[in-house]
Motif scaffolding. Structure first.
Motif, PDB file in Angstrom:
ATOM      1  N   PHE A  70       1.088  -1.396  -0.048  1.00 36.90           N
ATOM      2  CA  PHE A  70      -0.376  -0.006  -0.419  1.00 36.90           C
ATOM      3  C   PHE A  70       0.716   1.564   0.083  1.00 36.90           C
ATOM      4  O   PHE A  70      -0.089   2.137  -0.006  1.00 36.90           O
ATOM      5  CB  PHE A  70      -0.865  -0.202   1.016  1.00 36.90           C
ATOM      6  CG  PHE A  70      -1.641  -1.451   1.287  1.00 36.90           C
ATOM      7  CD1 PHE A  70      -3.123  -1.394   0.504  1.00 36.90           C
ATOM      8  CD2 PHE A  70      -2.021  -1.807   2.026  1.00 36.90           C
ATOM      9  CE1 PHE A  70      -3.893  -2.536   0.032  1.00 36.90           C
ATOM     10  CE2 PHE A  70      -3.144  -3.514   2.230  1.00 36.90           C
ATOM     11  CZ  PHE A  70      -3.361  -3.552   1.582  1.00 36.90           C
ATOM     12  N   GLY A  71       2.037   0.942  -0.425  1.00 34.85           N
ATOM     13  CA  GLY A  71       3.068   2.184  -0.491  1.00 34.85           C
ATOM     14  C   GLY A  71       4.005   2.530   0.720  1.00 34.85           C
ATOM     15  O   GLY A  71       3.537   1.961   2.062  1.00 34.85           O
ATOM     16  N   ASP A  72       4.771   3.100   0.779  1.00 38.33           N
ATOM     17  CA  ASP A  72       5.397   3.546   1.938  1.00 38.33           C
ATOM     18  C   ASP A  72       5.164   4.986   2.964  1.00 38.33           C
ATOM     19  O   ASP A  72       4.488   5.648   2.104  1.00 38.33           O
ATOM     20  CB  ASP A  72       7.118   4.259   1.394  1.00 38.33           C
ATOM     21  CG  ASP A  72       7.884   3.141   0.641  1.00 38.33           C
ATOM     22  OD1 ASP A  72       7.357   2.115   1.413  1.00 38.33           O
ATOM     23  OD2 ASP A  72       8.494   3.296   0.030  1.00 38.33           O
ATOM     24  N   HIS A  73       5.413   4.510   4.673  1.00 40.92           N
ATOM     25  CA  HIS A  73       4.905   5.228   5.505  1.00 40.92           C
ATOM     26  C   HIS A  73       5.881   5.860   6.250  1.00 40.92           C
ATOM     27  O   HIS A  73       6.829   5.326   6.284  1.00 40.92           O
ATOM     28  CB  HIS A  73       3.669   4.101   5.936  1.00 40.92           C
ATOM     29  CG  HIS A  73       2.065   4.039   5.260  1.00 40.92           C
ATOM     30  ND1 HIS A  73       2.769   2.830   3.905  1.00 40.92           N
ATOM     31  CD2 HIS A  73       1.653   4.681   5.292  1.00 40.92           C
ATOM     32  CE1 HIS A  73       1.509   2.825   4.272  1.00 40.92           C
ATOM     33  NE2 HIS A  73       0.509   3.458   4.182  1.00 40.92           N
ATOM     34  N   LEU A 124     -10.314  -4.077  10.462  1.00 46.24           N
ATOM     35  CA  LEU A 124     -11.317  -4.572  10.067  1.00 46.24           C
ATOM     36  C   LEU A 124     -12.285  -3.575   9.266  1.00 46.24           C
ATOM     37  O   LEU A 124     -12.040  -2.151   9.232  1.00 46.24           O
ATOM     38  CB  LEU A 124     -12.722  -4.660  11.054  1.00 46.24           C
ATOM     39  CG  LEU A 124     -12.242  -4.902  12.772  1.00 46.24           C
ATOM     40  CD1 LEU A 124     -12.771  -5.287  14.134  1.00 46.24           C
ATOM     41  CD2 LEU A 124     -11.544  -6.687  11.938  1.00 46.24           C
ATOM     42  N   PRO A 125     -13.224  -4.649   8.111  1.00 43.51           N
ATOM     43  CA  PRO A 125     -14.288  -3.156   6.913  1.00 43.51           C
ATOM     44  C   PRO A 125     -14.880  -2.297   8.228  1.00 43.51           C
ATOM     45  O   PRO A 125     -15.058  -1.749   6.849  1.00 43.51           O
ATOM     46  CB  PRO A 125     -15.240  -5.124   6.646  1.00 43.51           C
ATOM     47  CG  PRO A 125     -14.089  -5.932   7.182  1.00 43.51           C
ATOM     48  CD  PRO A 125     -13.528  -5.990   8.221  1.00 43.51           C
ATOM     49  N   THR A 126     -15.579  -2.008   8.895  1.00 51.22           N
ATOM     50  CA  THR A 126     -16.220  -1.653  10.135  1.00 51.22           C
ATOM     51  C   THR A 126     -15.687  -0.484  10.409  1.00 51.22           C
ATOM     52  O   THR A 126     -15.871   0.553  10.017  1.00 51.22           O
ATOM     53  CB  THR A 126     -17.122  -1.806  10.961  1.00 51.22           C
ATOM     54  OG1 THR A 126     -15.342  -1.932  11.957  1.00 51.22           O
ATOM     55  CG2 THR A 126     -17.729  -3.425  10.904  1.00 51.22           C
ATOM     56  N   GLY A 127     -13.705  -0.047   9.550  1.00 48.22           N
ATOM     57  CA  GLY A 127     -13.258   0.960   9.854  1.00 48.22           C
ATOM     58  C   GLY A 127     -12.719   0.838  11.452  1.00 48.22           C
ATOM     59  O   GLY A 127     -11.979   1.331  11.946  1.00 48.22           O
ATOM     60  N   LYS A 128     -13.120  -0.450  12.526  1.00 47.65           N
ATOM     61  CA  LYS A 128     -12.276  -0.413  13.457  1.00 47.65           C
ATOM     62  C   LYS A 128     -11.381  -1.370  13.727  1.00 47.65           C
ATOM     63  O   LYS A 128     -10.965  -1.339  12.915  1.00 47.65           O
ATOM     64  CB  LYS A 128     -13.128  -0.726  14.390  1.00 47.65           C
ATOM     65  CG  LYS A 128     -14.986   0.318  14.382  1.00 47.65           C
ATOM     66  CD  LYS A 128     -14.797   1.452  15.231  1.00 47.65           C
ATOM     67  CE  LYS A 128     -16.399   1.495  15.087  1.00 47.65           C
ATOM     68  NZ  LYS A 128     -16.030   3.301  15.558  1.00 47.65           N
ATOM     69  N   ASN A 136      -8.465   1.978   5.904  1.00 52.58           N
ATOM     70  CA  ASN A 136      -8.822   2.874   5.100  1.00 52.58           C
ATOM     71  C   ASN A 136      -8.765   1.670   3.942  1.00 52.58           C
ATOM     72  O   ASN A 136      -9.590   1.333   3.191  1.00 52.58           O
ATOM     73  CB  ASN A 136      -7.976   4.157   3.928  1.00 52.58           C
ATOM     74  CG  ASN A 136      -8.163   4.851   4.862  1.00 52.58           C
ATOM     75  OD1 ASN A 136      -9.578   5.426   6.168  1.00 52.58           O
ATOM     76  ND2 ASN A 136      -7.676   6.064   5.055  1.00 52.58           N
ATOM     77  N   GLN A 137      -7.738   1.106   3.865  1.00 53.09           N
ATOM     78  CA  GLN A 137      -8.004   0.033   3.145  1.00 53.09           C
ATOM     79  C   GLN A 137      -8.993  -1.448   3.717  1.00 53.09           C
ATOM     80  O   GLN A 137      -9.704  -1.857   2.401  1.00 53.09           O
ATOM     81  CB  GLN A 137      -6.424  -0.439   2.804  1.00 53.09           C
ATOM     82  CG  GLN A 137      -5.445   0.106   2.517  1.00 53.09           C
ATOM     83  CD  GLN A 137      -5.943   0.159   0.673  1.00 53.09           C
ATOM     84  OE1 GLN A 137      -6.530  -0.016  -0.334  1.00 53.09           O
ATOM     85  NE2 GLN A 137      -5.589   1.502  -0.092  1.00 53.09           N
ATOM     86  N   ALA A 138      -9.038  -1.532   5.170  1.00 52.51           N
ATOM     87  CA  ALA A 138      -9.760  -2.811   5.117  1.00 52.51           C
ATOM     88  C   ALA A 138     -10.953  -2.002   4.777  1.00 52.51           C
ATOM     89  O   ALA A 138     -11.797  -2.689   4.484  1.00 52.51           O
ATOM     90  CB  ALA A 138      -9.403  -2.786   7.173  1.00 52.51           C
ATOM     91  N   GLN A 139     -10.855  -1.737   5.009  1.00 47.70           N
ATOM     92  CA  GLN A 139     -13.074  -0.597   5.076  1.00 47.70           C
ATOM     93  C   GLN A 139     -13.356  -0.043   3.972  1.00 47.70           C
ATOM     94  O   GLN A 139     -14.368  -0.869   3.237  1.00 47.70           O
ATOM     95  CB  GLN A 139     -13.242   0.443   5.828  1.00 47.70           C
ATOM     96  CG  GLN A 139     -14.368   0.994   5.648  1.00 47.70           C
ATOM     97  CD  GLN A 139     -14.825   2.784   6.564  1.00 47.70           C
ATOM     98  OE1 GLN A 139     -13.429   3.374   6.534  1.00 47.70           O
ATOM     99  NE2 GLN A 139     -15.454   2.785   7.251  1.00 47.70           N
TER     100      GLN A 139
END
Length: 500
Positions: A381-384, A416-420, A396-399
């Motif tokens: 997902f790119g450098d951070h 999680l897909p919920t953003g949590k 963000n990616q999970a959501q």
């Protein structure tokens, strides 16, 4: 799950508790000071040691004054309080506690400028200068004060948060705040305590209960939650009478290559010990002898030269990646699995293949689980520049992709897909050995095979994996991956609650 609040939310929890318990703010501050002192005295019971407390003039400094009063009562007579007078503002509770301290024989010295910091000697330092409300870099005076404290090279205990440390948000790689031995924080750990950069500010932290309204805290909207043992016991299901191997599912572990069969064996071993009814290892032909002699209970599915697997549907869980190797054949195999809309557990080399094929990332089935470490995540997902940014990306990616991303570290972030984000607290440095990720992958696969949801499987696996390591690490410098795999069923047995 214990909700982790921002510093603003924690101030709101303070206000709510004061208004609704009801309790006066000065009495809540006294409770916080008592909780701090109880924790401090467990570590530092030698009252002959000299202690210096640096107090700002806000509520953090008010805590420090109350702590000084209590330590003095508890026999710390060689104690000095330095009041940092770099601002005209002071909180009401600071003023009240200052008056209380004036009534004792405790020594107080007001510091109006950096030039007045001379010949300060102490065995122990308590930092109560600036609290969690800080949202900007330290100015020159406070920065100079912090540098002075750090140069003393003494054991520092921070009150709630080290001065200069942000409770949440990006932690600067040029952190210039207090470097504490231990932070004793109130009611909840700060979110940033779980990020690796926090090691620049403290060696350890401990949370003390100060009586804030827990029901109120748990009702707050929070992006971060801390997994607790009780959560695991609620998720785990006891095994019922008349269960059989079919009840607990069939897991397929696609792993290993000519020179990396250990990864396949470890992940298969972990899957076996975590309760999958059947475990099949898809391995190269060359690994059959190793598998058959090491794990008699695990079935083999030799991968041919085309790496084809005929029937994906017969498996309730498919994990791919440990020791797999990055080849065109394995790339095709992963693509076939993704196109077939299989929810997968993707680790190691399979993640690196995904990084080469970003087109496949967008095709991942819902509830697929990715288990990257830091470098694997950045390849995907790119450098951070910081762990805060990395976790925000994972959220963000999970959501966006409707998947689960397990971002591995000392404290693992389960996005999680919920953003949590659920933070897993188990695990320890003794587990810093090759193969630990392979074990985690196998555990996840076993729980998915047993029909736990992908979210529950991820939470269970991370907690139990780390808990097994914690149990083994008592009295050991190093814990190996195979030891963890063997410990897993013991931990599950301790955690599962029988039906009543």
């Amino acid at each position: 799950m214990r909700r982790l609040l921002t510093s603003a939310q924690m101030r709101y929890a303070d206000e709510f508790t004061i208004a609704n318990k009801p309790i006066a703010s000065i009495d809540l501050m006294e409770k916080a000071a008592r909780a701090f002192v109880q924790c401090f005295l467990r570590d530092e019971f030698d009252t002959n040691k000299s202690v210096v407390i640096f107090c700002g003039k806000g509520n953090n400094g008010g805590d420090g004054l109350a702590i000084a009063h209590l330590l003095f009562i508890n026999g710390y007579e060689n104690l000095k309080v330095y009041i940092i007078n770099f601002s005209d503002k002071q909180s009401n509770d600071f003023a009240i506690n200052l008056q209380r301290l004036d009534e004792t024989k405790c020594k107080k010295i007001v510091i109006n400028s950096l030039s007045e910091l001379k010949n300060i000697k102490a065995d122990l330092i308590i930092d109560a200068i600036l609290g969690s409300g800080l949202n900007k870099p330290l100015n020159n005076e406070y920065q100079g004060l912090v540098k002075y404290i750090n140069r003393l090279n003494k054991k520092v205990y921070a009150v709630d948060v080290p001065t200069g440390f942000l409770a949440e948000g990006k932690i600067s790689p040029d952190y210039n705040g207090v470097k504490a031995y231990k932070t004793i924080c109130f009611q909840r750990p700060k979110i940033n305590f779980f990020f690796p950069e926090s090691a620049m500010a403290m060696e350890k932290f401990e949370v003390v209960d100060i009586g804030l309204d827990e029901n109120f805290i748990q009702k707050q909207d929070a992006d971060f939650c801390l997994v607790e043992e009780g959560d695991i016991s609620k998720i785990l299901k006891p095994r019922k009478l008349f269960s059989h191997k079919g009840t607990f599912g069939h897991a397929l572990i696609i792993a290993g290559n000519t020179n990396t069969m250990g990864a396949a064996l470890l992940s298969s071993m972990a899957c076996l010990h975590s309760g999958a009814g059947l475990t099949t290892a898809s391995i190269p032909q060359s690994g059959l002898i190793a598998l058959n002699t090491t794990l008699a209970e695990v079935m083999a599915l030799p991968r041919d030269e085309h790496n084809s697997i005929e029937d994906f549907a017969k498996y309730q869980a498919i994990a791919i990646g440990p020791g797999l190797g990055i080849t065109s054949e394995n790339e095709q195999l992963l693509e076939n699995l993704i196109i077939d809309k299989q929810p997968l557990i993707i680790d190691a080399d399979a993640l690196n293949i995904l990084a080469k094929r970003p087109d496949l990332i967008t095709k991942l089935s819902e509830n697929t689980i990715l288990t990257p470490h830091m470098k694997e995540f950045d390849r995907l997902f790119g450098d951070h520049d910081s762990w805060w940014e990395r976790v925000e990306s994972a959220k963000n990616q999970a959501q966006k992709l409707k998947i689960i991303i397990i971002l591995k570290n000392q404290f693992t972030f389960i996005c999680l897909p919920t953003g949590k984000v659920h933070i897993n607290p188990t695990g320890n440095p003794a587990m810093a050995q090759g193969g630990m990720g392979d074990i985690l992958t196998g555990i996840i696969a076993a729980f998915v095979a047993q029909k736990y949801s992908s979210i529950d499987a991820a939470i269970l696996a991370c907690y139990i994996h780390g808990k097994a390591g914690d149990s083994l690490a008592k009295g050991r410098f190093v814990v190996t991956a195979s030891q963890v795999a063997n410990q897993v069923p013991k931990e599950i047995n301790l955690l599962v609650k029988p039906d009543i």
